[in-house]
Structure formats: C-alpha cells, structure tokens
Design a protein around this motif. Structure first.
Motif, PDB file in Angstrom:
ATOM      1  N   VAL A  89      66.354  47.242  31.186  1.00 45.28           N
ATOM      2  CA  VAL A  89      66.921  46.639  30.247  1.00 45.28           C
ATOM      3  C   VAL A  89      66.146  45.655  29.764  1.00 45.28           C
ATOM      4  CG1 VAL A  89      68.433  44.997  31.778  1.00 45.28           C
ATOM      5  CG2 VAL A  89      69.245  45.549  29.474  1.00 45.28           C
ATOM      6  N   TYR A 347      69.794  38.155  34.686  1.00 46.26           N
ATOM      7  CA  TYR A 347      70.233  39.315  34.897  1.00 46.26           C
ATOM      8  C   TYR A 347      70.530  39.359  36.597  1.00 46.26           C
ATOM      9  CZ  TYR A 347      70.303  44.529  34.942  1.00 46.26           C
ATOM     10  OH  TYR A 347      70.494  46.041  35.141  1.00 46.26           O
ATOM     11  N   HIS A 348      69.822  38.655  37.197  1.00 49.40           N
ATOM     12  CA  HIS A 348      69.918  38.804  38.783  1.00 49.40           C
ATOM     13  C   HIS A 348      71.123  37.620  39.235  1.00 49.40           C
ATOM     14  CE1 HIS A 348      67.321  42.091  39.654  1.00 49.40           C
ATOM     15  NE2 HIS A 348      66.145  41.392  38.954  1.00 49.40           N
ATOM     16  N   TYR A 474      75.863  37.694  33.040  1.00 52.41           N
ATOM     17  CA  TYR A 474      75.503  38.905  32.479  1.00 52.41           C
ATOM     18  C   TYR A 474      74.775  39.901  33.458  1.00 52.41           C
ATOM     19  CZ  TYR A 474      76.142  36.023  28.381  1.00 52.41           C
ATOM     20  OH  TYR A 474      76.631  35.255  27.389  1.00 52.41           O
ATOM     21  N   HIS A 475      75.436  40.353  34.361  1.00 54.98           N
ATOM     22  CA  HIS A 475      74.830  41.027  35.556  1.00 54.98           C
ATOM     23  C   HIS A 475      74.993  42.685  35.547  1.00 54.98           C
ATOM     24  CE1 HIS A 475      75.353  37.232  37.974  1.00 54.98           C
ATOM     25  NE2 HIS A 475      74.285  37.062  37.024  1.00 54.98           N
ATOM     26  N   SER A 476      75.721  43.108  34.297  1.00 51.74           N
ATOM     27  CA  SER A 476      75.576  44.728  34.106  1.00 51.74           C
ATOM     28  C   SER A 476      74.716  44.709  32.895  1.00 51.74           C
ATOM     29  CB  SER A 476      76.981  44.977  33.838  1.00 51.74           C
ATOM     30  OG  SER A 476      77.458  44.741  32.344  1.00 51.74           O
ATOM     31  N   GLU A 477      74.038  45.863  32.937  1.00 47.46           N
ATOM     32  CA  GLU A 477      73.146  46.094  31.953  1.00 47.46           C
ATOM     33  C   GLU A 477      73.995  46.062  30.438  1.00 47.46           C
ATOM     34  OE1 GLU A 477      70.089  49.758  30.264  1.00 47.46           O
ATOM     35  OE2 GLU A 477      70.504  49.665  32.323  1.00 47.46           O
ATOM     36  N   THR A 478      75.022  46.704  30.428  1.00 46.63           N
ATOM     37  CA  THR A 478      75.992  46.544  29.110  1.00 46.63           C
ATOM     38  C   THR A 478      75.900  44.988  28.716  1.00 46.63           C
ATOM     39  OG1 THR A 478      77.206  48.460  29.735  1.00 46.63           O
ATOM     40  CG2 THR A 478      77.966  47.117  27.876  1.00 46.63           C
ATOM     41  N   GLU A 479      76.328  44.267  29.909  1.00 44.59           N
ATOM     42  CA  GLU A 479      76.557  42.648  29.219  1.00 44.59           C
ATOM     43  C   GLU A 479      75.139  42.026  28.936  1.00 44.59           C
ATOM     44  OE1 GLU A 479      79.111  40.912  28.558  1.00 44.59           O
ATOM     45  OE2 GLU A 479      80.211  42.999  28.675  1.00 44.59           O
TER      46      GLU A 479
END
Length: 948
Positions: A89, A347-348, A474-479
């Motif tokens: 992403v 992300y993580h 924001y830990h899901s790819e969508t977010e």
C-alpha cells in the motif's frame, strides 16, 4: 510522428508550436536563439559521443536484462543496512505515485500541507523512539548524520571550552566502519582532533567536547552506556548515540540516559536496500540545540483564520541565509523516504512494530541457541538482531555463498549474522545448515521460535511510544490508502501543473525511468555484498559514470555524493587533496561570487577553506576586475573558485573562460556548481569552460524526482589531475588511487535512483539530450518575452537572452503595497506553485520552465502572471484585496459570510482555465512567526487542534 521516440514524450512543445514560439522571441530559428544565448567560444565543436537512443520499450527490456545479472542472496550483513518489507500500500500509493514523488521542497506551506503532515509524523516517530525532544525531517544517511552530530556538538561548546580550544571528539571503535571513516573525512578540516577507542577505557578529560557511541555496537553487542553518559556529563562532554531504530522498540531510549543527540537511519522501516540508498537518516536532539539542528524542521503553526497549519520552522537556519556562518551545508533531506518510513510506522503502529521487533529478536535468540547446541560459540552477551559467531570465516563464506547466503566477516575467525524482518524459520534452518556442513555436525530443524530475550532487564524499554492517534488509526489497507490520498490532495505536485522554480529544474520524471525502482532485483541488494553479486548495478553505474564524464567533458566521475551539497563538499575536498599532494597544503582561500547559492560558502568552510567574496557588476555578472584583484592578492594561498554557470542570475557570462584562466594563473582550481547544467548538456560543458571539477544535480538536470525535498544525488566529475582523489569507502574499493575518505555511507551513494538518470540519458541519446537543452532555453526565452511588457527581467545576456531561467523584478510593486510573497500566494489561486522567491535577489521571482512543459502550459502560466499584474494595477484597498488574502480556501468560498470587497468568483476563478482544473489549498496563508514563537515539532494531541 515517431511514437517510439522518448524525446517526443519528454519534451513539452510540439514541432507545430516551434515557429510561433520563435516568432514571439524574435528569432528565425532555434539555432539563432542558441547562438544569441551561449558564447560561441564555449560551444562544443562536435556532438556528444554517446550511444543511439533507446525507445522506452527497448529500455525496459535492456534494464530488465541488467537486473537479472544481480544475484539476490539472503543477506545478513547488517552494518546499518537490513532487508525489510515495504508494504504494498505504501509502494503503490507513495513510492510509485507522482503526487508524492514529483512534489518540491515545502517552502510554499499552503500547497504542501499533506507532505508536511507526513513529515511531522516522521519527526514524532523519531522523537518517540529515541526519547529526544526534537527531531528534524530527515538527513541523507546514518554516517553523514553522525558527522552532523559531531558538528553540532562542536558548535554548541560553551564559552570556556571555546576559549580553551577544547577540540577532541571521541568515537567508539564499535561504531560502523563507514561512519568512522566519514567522520575522519569531516573532522580533518573542522579543527577537530578525533580519538577512536574503547568506550570502557575512555579518559574523561577536559580536552574532549563530545563523544559518539553505537547502540547496539557494529557487531551486535548491546552496551549499557548509563555510566559512560553520566561520567561524560560530569566532565562536560556531550554525547551522541548512533542507534538502530528498530532496536529502540525493545531497548531503553537513548534520551532517557540524558544524551544530547541521537542519529541513525530509518532504512529498515520499509525502505528498499537499493545497493545503498536512498534512505532517510534521522537526527534527534534537545530543544536547546534547535537553532543548530541541521536540515529542516517541520513545525505546527496556524493560518490567518487561526486554523491548524504546518510549515518548515526556523527557516533562518537555511544555508542560503547563514552562508559561510553555517555549521552545515545540508540543503537536501530525504523527504520521499521519510514519508515512506513514517507511513510504515503509521501502518504498523506501536503494536505492529513490537511484533516485528520481537520476531526479529526471537529469531536471533533461536539461532544463537541452536548454534550453541552445535558447539559453536556466539560471543555477544546481549544483542538485538546480530550474532557474533566464532568460526572459520573463509570456510563459512564458501559454504554460505554456495547456498546464496551472505554474512559479514570482520576477521578470519569471526562471522556476524544480522537477522531482519524478512527472516523466516526456513531461513534460520538454512543458516544452521551452513554451519553444520562446515563443522560436520547435524543441525536441528526448528519449527518455532524461542520466545526468550537476550536483552538485560536494565536495558529494556519501559516507556510507551507512538501514542498519538495517527499511529493507531490506519492499520487496514483501506484506511491507510485513504489517509495517504487525503494528504496527497493537500499538495500541489507536477502531476497538477508546472512548477517553475528557478535553479531547481522541476522537469518530467518519466514513468519509464521510474518503473525499475520497484523491481526487487534492484531493490534488494545490500551495498556491501561481494561485488560480483551486483553485476547489473556495476554495469549501470559504470555506464552512468561514463555518460556523465562525456557530458561534462572531464576524465572521471564519482556517484558517491548523495546530494548537491555533498557534491560541493566532495569537489572541494578533491581540490584540497590535490593541493596537499603537490606540497601546497597552505592553499586554503576559496573565492565565491556574491550571487552564489548559500551552500557554496558553507561547503567551503566545511572543507577547511576561507571564503573571500567577489563582487558582482551592475548587470549581475562576476566583476572580472575585482576577481582578478583578489586572485592575485591571494595567489600564494588560492585554492579554488566556486562558480555557477550559467550564473545564478540566468546568464551565460561571456567572460567565463577569462575567469577560469585567472584562477589557473594564480595557482587555483575551478569548481563549477552544476545546478544549472540543464542549460549546458550537449551545447557546452565544464571541461570546455575551463573548470576542473563540477558537481551535478541528478535530481535537476538528470530527471531524478525531487520527492518533496529529496532524494537527490550530487556526483562529481573531475579533470585528469583530480581523478586520483575521488572518494573511497572502507569496505568496498571505490574512488581513485589516493582517494579521500567517504562522503556518504554507501560506496556508490544512492545507487537505486541512479537508475533514473541512466534511463534518462540512455533513452534521449546524443540528439535528444541536446534537443532537451535547446528547448529548455527556448521555453525560458518564450516566457521571458511573453512577460516582457508586464515584468522586467532583471538580468539578460549580452544579446538580451536568458539561459534556462530568468529573474523577474517584483520590487516596483511595493509602491502598490504588494510584496513578492503576495504574488507567490496569489499564483496558488491560479493553480500554480510559485517560482523561486527572493533568491538570489530579494523581492524577485526566479522562473525556470524546463523543456518538459508544453506551450499551452507556458501560456497558462504567463496568462496567470499577466492577470496578477493587472490585479495589482486595479487595487483600490491595500489590505482588502485578492493578493493580500491569497490563497483562498474552499472554506472561505463556501462560508455563509463573505467579508471581502471583491467577488468570490474573482477570488477562486480569476481566469477561465482555472475552473477546469482547480487546486484548493487546505489552509490560508500561514503565520510563520507564531510557529517559531511556539515551536512544536511533533504531532500535537487532539486538544491542541481544538485550542487553535
């Protein structure tokens, strides 16, 4: 139309536009324009000797075949470089997204709020993990960051230390070898006496002002520095720590020990190895040292409506202002890579980073225990990811390479193994099998990791980190995809409109040049692998060196410097080494024209030279009489001149060969700043002009994207006499026979992005390169003539022509109450990034359209500036007007109340074309002074947003 011609796609104006553009300029042909622009005595007599151009498809096949020559082994060398995992992403939405990689340095804050927020995230991440009060928005690499730390600690010595000439700096022998060598290079001419040794045996005497230690050490041992730091504090010695950022997830933050500076690299936060770079270094320190902090700092402020806003803080630190008083010549960050590393942390989040760090650590513990069961001794008593194993290095190396595995071998009886995020159980078993084969023993097949730790309890991290909501949302790819897009929409990049920055050459960064960067055959090569494993890289880098050598008319090239400022420094250091080899070490005077970029005098001072400024004449050129007088006055000690050509004023000075001859006659060497090389390629070159060394900005002339303020590459090209002194590296042989020390961490600097410039040159070929230069000059002169009735061009050549850029004088508008910054902000409403403002002359704009922009885009830009000129003439109120209130946000335009005397339409859509592609700034004009008075350089808590 040749659809397979890369030049057709790179160069903006169409052939059908050429005659009308020439008519506007007032010449019959492109050849006549070039004749009137460039002095005839420096024109090349024959074309460049380069291979014929490849089409984009041919180049894709060519670079693909070369990538296959690289051998991507499982590599556990470490030494500051570790293979990581770049989340797809982030790869797709940042690295491969022109909305991010074509942005410029965020001087115009109102159109850069997205990347400013991303950089604020980066600074917060660094401050949290290091435990320090303030961090900058990245530096070039770990080794140069460590050298900058030494420079900062030297600069902040107290009055007593300066009076007593306290000049010793201690460097632990556990520091990375490339860092030690680079610090030696820097210290040589800074008046710093370097002492390298064991920190446990350090003599805390009053002659030391600072110390540097590595955490963990170069071979993986984690040292407890509490007593060392305490003893340093008692002796008034300041301490810098070079720290592995992933280890800080598990180790006590250095800031808790009371250290003064923490540096390192964020490469292992999802950034490809790329045979050495580019990677974003980090630099964190105490707030007390904020005005000595090198590089850029992103800070929180507010806009005219008191809304939360961001901008570059403390901009008086910028080197074009400090000049020869600068403590550093840093003008380039690694913004694109810092954005990626920051997004990796977003992300993580803290839990994800803990999982990654735990997995890496448990893998190392598991490997150590299995080696122990085999009777193989592991020497580190405490470690994070790196084991130091006692073994026959030659036998292990032979067996490991048979199995496509790389370790690090510091001596004949030691093997170092640095595990990383990509290491799997299968990888651990493969490592064990290598040792089993060499020692004739059986190895167990591990099926799970031992969840035990090899970190003493006193050194374990107890404090939380990344607590701000941005790292926990924001830990899901969508977010994350939507968050990245939200930030991207706040920024104006080249994918929206022309960025006409003088001296910065914001040209097309073609997709065909960029695509190879995503290829793991290029991305996953460690800079210290055996050279035969990097055959593809070696071919490309050698060809690029040869191409640049031919283009500049010199004898050799070094690609090692990883920014323009580093190139300046490297070029001057080769000159110093040359004089020293000739028994003329005393030559230390550097002449610098008053119009030079501020990094020039800063670089000269760093290279141990004394700056003598030469005057400019009324027409902006170098005053030759003043130059001759000063060259003769200092002839016994003259080392060099630093000259930009064409000049920073956008003029090909006809006296350039006379100038270079004066310097040579008085024993000096000529350094040419390559910032304006986009006006030279294929038509003239530094060799013909009489220079001895030049640096090139690959992120300008040779199409590496600016990435919001980096990556950059600043290779140096040198004449025959300077060739022996090209920079070396302690681990991989590079440079000349009498090589100066390293300029950057990696042997070939930021090798990965050198692929871009190689592609640019290879696909343009001799004819395309010359045509690109000709059209850069054409576009500049077209803009100049279209604006001539409305704005005065401050300097022109002897025949009235500009080079590839020009300076428009906006000072007369002060009579109308309008400053150049008001014009810059109003251009945002028209959908354009402002040109370079107030450099090199206050109250002016420097415009460089480049060859990549079409006639239609040039016309839109000119129409915008002409419209703004009319707006200035029509002003009735010096405060309530479209310029003073610019830029206008969508919030202003959609508010119930409209408190201004002009219409909303005039504010938002001043010309018809604007409505077709409207860019909306996310904030009004920012308050610079408020941000500096209330310095905040990390993500503020949500309450702060509410207060503002």
């Amino acid at each position: 139309m040749r659809t397979d011609s890369f030049a057709l796609r790179h160069i903006g104006p169409r052939e059908s536009n050429l005659q009308s553009m020439l008519d506007t300029i007032g010449v019959d042909s492109l050849e006549q324009l070039i004749y009137e622009t460039i002095p005839d005595d420096i024109r090349l007599k024959s074309p460049l000797n380069l291979p014929s151009a490849l089409s984009e498809n041919q180049y894709a096949e060519h670079i693909g075949k070369l990538s296959a020559k690289n051998k991507v082994f499982k590599t556990y060398i470490g030494l500051g470089y570790h293979q990581g995992i770049l989340p797809a992403v982030i790869q797709r939405n940042v690295l491969e997204n022109p909305g991010w990689y074509t942005a410029y340095t965020p001087y115009q804050a109102e159109i850069a709020q997205g990347r400013l927020e991303a950089l604020l995230n980066f600074q917060t991440m660094v401050s949290d993990l290091t435990g320090m009060e303030i961090a900058n928005a990245s530096l070039l690499d770990e080794s140069t960051a460590a050298a900058e730390a030494m420079g900062l600690l030297f600069a902040v010595r107290d009055r007593k230390q300066k009076k007593n000439d306290v000049n010793k700096f201690f460097v632990s022998e556990e520091t990375l070898p490339q860092t030690i060598e680079l610090i030696k290079t820097r210290a040589n001419f800074m008046g710093i006496d370097l002492v390298i040794g064991n920190h446990k045996e350090f003599d805390f005497n009053e002659k030391f002002f600072g110390a540097l230690v590595q955490y963990p050490g170069k071979h993986g041992q984690i040292y407890d520095y509490k007593d060392f730091v305490a003893n340093c504090k008692d002796a008034d010695i300041k301490v810098a720590v070079a720290a592995d950022i992933l280890s800080l997830v598990k180790l006590q933050a250095p800031g808790e020990l009371g250290v003064d500076v923490v540096v390192g690299t964020t490469q292992r936060f999802g950034i490809p190895l790329g045979y050495g770079g580019p990677h974003a270094a980090y630099f964190a320190t105490k707030e007390a040292y904020k005005r000595n902090l090198p590089g850029r700092i992103i800070g929180v402020t507010k806009d005219l409506d008191d809304n939360h806003a961001l901008r570059m803080a403390l901009q008086t630190r910028e080197q074009h202002i400090k000049r020869d008083r600068a403590t550093s010549n840093i003008c380039t960050a690694q913004v694109l890579l810092a954005v990626m590393a920051g997004m990796y942390a977003v992300y993580h989040g803290p839990k994800g980073l803990k999982y990654i760090a735990d997995t890496v650590h448990f893998s190392a513990v598991t490997l150590a225990e299995e080696l122990k069961k085999m009777g193989i001794e592991q020497l580190n008593s405490a470690y994070f990811d790196t084991l130091k194993v006692k073994a026959d290095a030659e036998k292990i190396k032979t067996e490991a390479e048979k199995n496509e595995i790389n370790f690090y071998y510091p001596d004949a009886e030691t093997v170092c193994i640095s595990l990383n995020e990509t290491t799997t159980r299968e990888d651990i078993n493969a490592i064990l099998q290598v040792f089993a084969t060499v020692s004739n023993k059986n190895s167990a097949n591990i099926e799970s990791l031992v969840e035990e730790e090899a970190i003493p309890s006193a050194l374990k991290r107890e404090t939380e980190f990344l607590t701000h909501e941005v790292f926990n949302m924001y830990h899901s790819e969508t977010e994350l995809m939507r968050y990245i897009k939200k930030l991207e929409r706040k920024d104006l990049s080249l994918n929206h409109s022309m960025i006409s920055l003088g001296s910065c050459t914001m040209k097309l960064n073609a997709a065909s040049e960029m695509l190879p960067l995503s290829n793991p055959q290029w991305g996953n090569i460690h800079p210290f692998v055996p050279i035969e494993q990097a055959e593809g890289y070696q071919i490309v880098l050698k060809k690029l060196e040869d191409q640049l050598t031919e283009i500049t008319g010199f004898a050799a090239t070094s690609l090692q410097p990883n920014s323009g400022a580093q190139g300046e420094y490297a070029g001057l250091m080769t000159i110093r080494a040359y004089h020293e080899a000739n028994g003329e070490k005393h030559r230390n005077i550097c002449l610098i024209p008053s119009s030079a970029h501020g990094t020039n005098p800063a670089s000269a001072v760093m290279a141990g030279m004394k700056v003598v400024v030469t005057k400019a004449s009324e027409n902006g050129n170098i005053d030759v009489d003043d130059l001759r007088e000063k060259a003769e006055k200092h002839k016994d000690n003259l080392a060099a001149i630093m000259v930009t050509y064409p000049s920073t004023h956008g003029v090909f000075e006809s006296a350039i060969k006379e100038i270079t001859q004066i310097i040579h006659d008085n024993g000096g060497q000529v350094y040419m700043d390559g910032a304006n090389m986009n006006a030279q390629v294929g038509l003239t070159n530094p060799g013909v002009i009489g220079a001895d060394v030049c640096h090139l900005n690959l992120h300008k002339t040779f199409a590496i994207p600016h990435g919001g303020g980096g990556p950059g590459v600043g290779p140096i090209c040198v004449a025959e006499q300077l060739k022996p002194f090209l920079p070396g590296n302690p681990l991989i042989k590079t440079g000349g026979d009498k090589a100066i020390g390293p300029i950057s961490s990696a042997p070939w600097g930021s090798s990965l992005v050198c692929l871009i410039s190689y592609g640019y040159i290879t696909m343009l070929g001799t004819k395309g390169l010359q045509k690109a230069t000709e059209y850069a000059i054409l576009n500049a002169n077209y803009v100049k003539e279209r604006l001539s009735e409305h704005y005065k061009t401050l300097y022109s050549g002897e025949r009235g022509r500009a080079a590839h850029e020009m300076i428009l004088d906006c000072r007369p508008f002060k009579e109308n109450g309008i400053e150049v910054v008001d014009i810059a902000k109003r251009l945002i409403d028209y959908g354009f990034h402002a040109p370079t403002v107030s450099f090199p002359v206050a109250g002016t704009m420097m415009i460089e359209p480049t060859e990549s922009e079409s006639k239609a885009e040039l016309d839109r830009f000119c129409d915008a500036l002409i419209s703004i000129k009319q707006e200035i003439l029509d002003l009735e109120n010096e405060e309530d007007n479209v310029l003073k209130n610019a830029p206008h946000t969508i919030g202003m335009l959609t508010a119930n109340d409209w408190k201004f005397s002009y219409s909303r339409q005039k504010a938002a859509y001043p010309l018809d074309f604007v409505a077709e592609n409207k860019f909306w700034p996310s904030v009004r004009r920012v308050d610079e002074a408020y941000g500096d008075r209330n310095l905040m350089c990390t993500c503020p808590p949500i309450e702060e947003y509410m207060e503002v």
